[in-house]
Scaffold this motif. Structure first.
Motif, PDB file in Angstrom:
ATOM      1  N   VAL A 144       0.853  -1.186   0.000  1.00 51.48           N
ATOM      2  CA  VAL A 144       0.000   0.000   0.000  1.00 51.48           C
ATOM      3  C   VAL A 144       0.887   1.233   0.000  1.00 51.48           C
ATOM      4  CG1 VAL A 144      -1.842   1.214   1.194  1.00 51.48           C
ATOM      5  CG2 VAL A 144      -1.761  -1.281   1.250  1.00 51.48           C
ATOM      6  N   GLY A 145       0.651   2.089  -1.000  1.00 45.17           N
ATOM      7  CA  GLY A 145       1.424   3.319  -1.093  1.00 45.17           C
ATOM      8  C   GLY A 145       0.671   4.509  -0.538  1.00 45.17           C
ATOM      9  N   GLY A 146       0.566   5.574  -1.341  1.00 50.20           N
ATOM     10  CA  GLY A 146      -0.092   6.795  -0.895  1.00 50.20           C
ATOM     11  C   GLY A 146      -1.592   6.734  -1.024  1.00 50.20           C
ATOM     12  N   ASP A 147      -2.240   7.803  -0.581  1.00 45.59           N
ATOM     13  CA  ASP A 147      -3.686   7.919  -0.624  1.00 45.59           C
ATOM     14  C   ASP A 147      -4.107   8.264  -2.042  1.00 45.59           C
ATOM     15  OD1 ASP A 147      -6.328   8.265  -0.196  1.00 45.59           O
ATOM     16  OD2 ASP A 147      -6.162   9.772   1.371  1.00 45.59           O
ATOM     17  N   GLY A 148      -5.047   7.482  -2.578  1.00 47.40           N
ATOM     18  CA  GLY A 148      -5.526   7.721  -3.930  1.00 47.40           C
ATOM     19  C   GLY A 148      -6.697   8.663  -4.008  1.00 47.40           C
ATOM     20  N   GLY A 149      -7.202   9.152  -2.863  1.00 44.45           N
ATOM     21  CA  GLY A 149      -8.334  10.069  -2.857  1.00 44.45           C
ATOM     22  C   GLY A 149      -9.653   9.336  -2.829  1.00 44.45           C
ATOM     23  N   GLY A 150     -10.624   9.894  -2.112  1.00 47.71           N
ATOM     24  CA  GLY A 150     -11.950   9.288  -2.039  1.00 47.71           C
ATOM     25  C   GLY A 150     -11.968   7.974  -1.307  1.00 47.71           C
ATOM     26  N   PRO A 170       8.274  -3.402   3.144  1.00 51.14           N
ATOM     27  CA  PRO A 170       8.373  -2.057   3.751  1.00 51.14           C
ATOM     28  C   PRO A 170       6.998  -1.394   3.807  1.00 51.14           C
ATOM     29  CG  PRO A 170      10.095  -2.385   2.118  1.00 51.14           C
ATOM     30  CD  PRO A 170       9.167  -3.551   1.992  1.00 51.14           C
ATOM     31  N   LEU A 171       6.681  -0.744   4.921  1.00 53.84           N
ATOM     32  CA  LEU A 171       5.393  -0.097   5.132  1.00 53.84           C
ATOM     33  C   LEU A 171       5.545   1.409   5.067  1.00 53.84           C
ATOM     34  CD1 LEU A 171       4.011  -2.222   8.111  1.00 53.84           C
ATOM     35  CD2 LEU A 171       3.602  -2.552   5.670  1.00 53.84           C
ATOM     36  N   ALA A 172       4.492   2.072   4.619  1.00 48.04           N
ATOM     37  CA  ALA A 172       4.475   3.530   4.603  1.00 48.04           C
ATOM     38  C   ALA A 172       4.138   4.054   5.994  1.00 48.04           C
ATOM     39  CB  ALA A 172       3.470   4.021   3.565  1.00 48.04           C
ATOM     40  N   GLU A 173       3.980   5.382   6.095  1.00 48.05           N
ATOM     41  CA  GLU A 173       3.727   5.977   7.398  1.00 48.05           C
ATOM     42  C   GLU A 173       2.389   5.533   7.981  1.00 48.05           C
ATOM     43  OE1 GLU A 173       4.028  10.153   6.995  1.00 48.05           O
ATOM     44  OE2 GLU A 173       6.186  10.146   6.593  1.00 48.05           O
ATOM     45  N   HIS A 174       1.414   5.277   7.122  1.00 45.09           N
ATOM     46  CA  HIS A 174       0.097   4.857   7.630  1.00 45.09           C
ATOM     47  C   HIS A 174       0.102   3.414   8.125  1.00 45.09           C
ATOM     48  CE1 HIS A 174       0.080   3.007   3.708  1.00 45.09           C
ATOM     49  NE2 HIS A 174      -0.089   4.161   3.080  1.00 45.09           N
ATOM     50  N   ARG A 175       1.148   2.641   7.853  1.00 48.39           N
ATOM     51  CA  ARG A 175       1.315   1.263   8.339  1.00 48.39           C
ATOM     52  C   ARG A 175       0.235   0.328   7.813  1.00 48.39           C
ATOM     53  NH1 ARG A 175       6.159   0.677  10.110  1.00 48.39           N
ATOM     54  NH2 ARG A 175       5.518  -1.070  11.436  1.00 48.39           N
ATOM     55  N   LEU A 176      -0.294   0.606   6.628  1.00 46.21           N
ATOM     56  CA  LEU A 176      -1.362  -0.222   6.066  1.00 46.21           C
ATOM     57  C   LEU A 176      -0.767  -1.332   5.213  1.00 46.21           C
ATOM     58  CD1 LEU A 176      -4.009   2.451   4.995  1.00 46.21           C
ATOM     59  CD2 LEU A 176      -3.967   1.056   7.072  1.00 46.21           C
ATOM     60  N   ARG A 177      -1.443  -2.466   5.234  1.00 45.12           N
ATOM     61  CA  ARG A 177      -1.095  -3.616   4.401  1.00 45.12           C
ATOM     62  C   ARG A 177      -2.293  -3.974   3.528  1.00 45.12           C
ATOM     63  NH1 ARG A 177       3.232  -6.373   7.215  1.00 45.12           N
ATOM     64  NH2 ARG A 177       3.453  -5.575   9.344  1.00 45.12           N
ATOM     65  N   LEU A 178      -2.021  -4.716   2.465  1.00 42.08           N
ATOM     66  CA  LEU A 178      -3.100  -5.218   1.621  1.00 42.08           C
ATOM     67  C   LEU A 178      -3.519  -6.584   2.152  1.00 42.08           C
ATOM     68  CD1 LEU A 178      -4.676  -4.266  -0.863  1.00 42.08           C
ATOM     69  CD2 LEU A 178      -3.249  -5.792  -2.223  1.00 42.08           C
ATOM     70  N   GLN A 179      -4.761  -6.686   2.610  1.00 44.42           N
ATOM     71  CA  GLN A 179      -5.241  -7.883   3.284  1.00 44.42           C
ATOM     72  C   GLN A 179      -6.334  -8.543   2.455  1.00 44.42           C
ATOM     73  OE1 GLN A 179      -3.796  -8.578   6.300  1.00 44.42           O
ATOM     74  NE2 GLN A 179      -4.814 -10.558   6.475  1.00 44.42           N
ATOM     75  N   TYR A 180      -6.183  -9.853   2.230  1.00 43.89           N
ATOM     76  CA  TYR A 180      -7.199 -10.640   1.537  1.00 43.89           C
ATOM     77  C   TYR A 180      -8.027 -11.421   2.552  1.00 43.89           C
ATOM     78  CZ  TYR A 180      -4.890 -10.034  -3.031  1.00 43.89           C
ATOM     79  OH  TYR A 180      -4.357  -9.529  -4.181  1.00 43.89           O
ATOM     80  N   TYR A 181      -9.307 -11.623   2.237  1.00 49.01           N
ATOM     81  CA  TYR A 181     -10.183 -12.537   2.968  1.00 49.01           C
ATOM     82  C   TYR A 181     -10.890 -13.418   1.950  1.00 49.01           C
ATOM     83  CZ  TYR A 181      -9.381  -9.426   6.903  1.00 49.01           C
ATOM     84  OH  TYR A 181      -8.782  -8.680   7.893  1.00 49.01           O
ATOM     85  N   GLY A 182     -10.877 -14.720   2.184  1.00 54.35           N
ATOM     86  CA  GLY A 182     -11.443 -15.642   1.209  1.00 54.35           C
ATOM     87  C   GLY A 182     -12.332 -16.693   1.847  1.00 54.35           C
ATOM     88  N   ILE A 183     -13.249 -17.225   1.032  1.00 56.03           N
ATOM     89  CA  ILE A 183     -14.156 -18.305   1.428  1.00 56.03           C
ATOM     90  C   ILE A 183     -14.071 -19.397   0.371  1.00 56.03           C
ATOM     91  CG2 ILE A 183     -16.599 -18.929   1.544  1.00 56.03           C
ATOM     92  CD1 ILE A 183     -17.170 -16.510   3.096  1.00 56.03           C
TER      93      ILE A 183
END
Length: 529
Positions: A144-150, A170-183
């Motif tokens: 996850v990089g920068g904020d894309g708006g909206g 490496p994480l950005a300042e917001h410390r967000l990761r891309l998380q998947y959830y599956g069924i």
């Protein structure tokens, strides 16, 4: 294709070749007839078990057994070559008996001294949505990089996975990761996924993804929806969340938890993550750009999911025929018994998601939860069930009386100005005291009452009460035999026959005491007995 005579010649020569010379014979015959060496072996039918022979160094096998036993002293067996060196140094085996490392591993395999791979049972279900598996995972190639708006985010494809693994990008300042959830459906293998940007695996995100993935879309190409009977989960945050468990109880769906670190039981949905990484995420590098918006990724993941379920074969055939996961899911759902139909996901499932705790509203009408004081103007001195949304966005709670089920909204307490006192509403008891309908009435409730005439109470039958031994009686005798012996000493003898039985009854009726026995003996002597 070789003729019959060539096949017979190959078979005769390979059969007559001595052991150790077959490889050279096979190469010569392959060059002679213009075929591969494997074809020569197949024609000669010599691909079976090797002919048994005596071991050239039988002491090697005993050395491997000793080294294997030595290696198993550790919680995880030590390497076999190290165990062999340790056995030589400790004097368990001689240096000449130590086999080469490759030979030792071969002997260990042949002797069954290595633990065989554990047999696992194939997971399956009788019909779609009888059991599904749910799990969360982190993206392997996207960060996850920068904020894309909206509310959107810009994602970037990493150029190199560090030695720490894909979970430590490496994480950005917001410390967000891309998380998947599956069924994953255990009957057909139908698979669905959702993706969010978060700081990690969250029970609330997984619950929202669970409801979204099983809500009907109206698209025949994406048929999977409804409420599963059983949901298999690992021991993560989702199955431990009170809000998620409350939602599943409301949906009448059972959460099946597994043993810690038993990943094999979740193999269906775990295999889906490897498919996402290798077939979906890796193909994003072919776009020519290294960035993509989260909204665009969701659209492409939705399309990837549709194509995969339309192309991959179902785990369960339909009427004995192969079908895609999407087609088999629809067909097998329609074949479910009429008394067990597929239940749809309620449209307000997320709105009913709530955390629940038992609390007490004090005399001031205040209930405390999580360090916050809430004011309930209509309840006081009552046990209640307090509910709030897991996100806590609205700031208020709802309290329900445990005795009546009456509900009221409670807001965070706001201090009133000095001197402002809110009058409490008149209760039913206050209104009753004001009316005083029983003024002037009096009654003696516990005055004695005469028995009803003509009624004779029935007495209960019971055995005759026996006297308890008196601990202060120093004149008592221990038994009837002791009393008869004393009587014989005082009276000069005991009567015989029926007279003896009558004497025993008399002593028993008067009590086993020395004084009574002496009185009976005196009467006996006076009567001339």
């Amino acid at each position: 294709m070789l003729g019959a005579s060539a096949r017979e010649a190959i078979r005769a020569e390979m059969t007559s070749a001595p052991r150790g010379a077959r490889t050279a014979a096979a190469e010569r015959l392959a060059a002679l007839y213009g075929c591969s060496r494997g074809t020569v072996y197949r024609i000669a039918r010599l691909g079976g078990a090797k002919r048994p022979r005596e071991a050239a160094r039988p002491e090697y096998r005993e050395a491997v057994r000793v080294a294997t036993d030595l290696a198993r002293r550790a919680p995880l067996p030590a390497p076999l070559d190290i165990a062999l060196d340790a056995a030589v140094e400790s004097g368990l085996i001689e240096a000449a008996q130590r086999p080469p490392t490759g030979t030792a591993h071969r002997i260990a395999r042949e002797e069954g001294l290595r633990p065989p791979p554990r047999r696992t049972q194939r997971m399956s279900a009788d019909y779609p949505m009888q059991a599904v598996q749910i799990d969360g995972s982190t993206s392997q190639f996207l960060a996850v990089g920068g904020d894309g708006g909206g509310g959107d985010y810009e994602l970037r494809l990493v150029e190199r996975i560090s030695a720490r693994g894909y979970k430590n990008k490496p994480l950005a300042e917001h410390r967000l990761r891309l998380q998947y959830y599956g069924i994953w459906d255990m009957c057909t293998g139908y698979w669905r996924a959702a993706v969010v940007a978060a700081r990690g695996e969250s029970a609330l995100d997984q619950t929202e993804a669970f409801v979204a993935m099983l809500t009907e879309t109206g698209d025949p190409a994406r048929p999977m929806h409804g409420i599963p009977c059983d949901v298999w989960s690992d021991n993560g945050a989702w199955c431990k969340s009170p809000a998620a468990r409350g939602l599943m109880e409301g949906l009448e769906s059972n959460i099946v938890r597994g043993e810690p670190y038993a990943k094999e039981r979740m193999g269906g949905v775990e295999r889906g993550w490897r498919t996402v990484w290798r077939r979906f995420e890796a193909s994003l590098y072919l776009r020519g750009t290294r960035t993509i918006l989260l909204s665009e990724l969701r659209e492409r993941l939705f399309e990837f999911e549709r194509r995969e379920n339309a192309a991959r074969r179902s785990r369960t055939p339909v009427a004995g025929r192969r079908a895609s996961r999407a087609a088999a899911w629809t067909a097998l759902v329609n074949a479910r018994p009429a008394d067990n139909p597929l239940r749809g996901m309620p449209p307000n499932a997320i709105e009913t998601l709530a955390l629940e705790v038992e609390r007490v509203v004090d005399r001031n009408g205040i209930v405390r939860w999580g360090g916050i004081e809430y004011e309930c103007p209509d309840f006081h001195c009552r046990r209640v069930i307090a509910r709030r949304h897991p996100s806590g966005e609205d700031g208020g709670i709802v309290v329900e009386r445990m005795d009546t089920g009456e509900r009221r909204a409670a807001r965070p307490l706001e201090a009133r100005p000095y001197g402002a006192v809110r009058a409490a509403a008149a209760t039913a008891l206050d209104k009753l005291d004001a009316e005083a309908p029983s003024a002037g009435a009096a009654a003696d409730v516990w005055a004695p009452r005469p028995a009803a005439p003509g009624v004779t109470p029935m007495r209960p039958r019971a055995a005759e009460a026996e006297r308890l031994p008196d601990p202060f009686d120093a004149d008592g005798l221990g038994s009837l035999d002791e009393a008869l012996a004393l009587f014989g000493d005082l009276a000069g003898g005991l009567p015989a026959g029926a007279a003896r039985d009558m004497l025993a009854d008399e002593i028993r009726s008067r009590g086993l005491s020395r004084r009574e026995v002496a009185g009976i003996a005196a009467e006996f002597r006076a009567a001339g007995g």
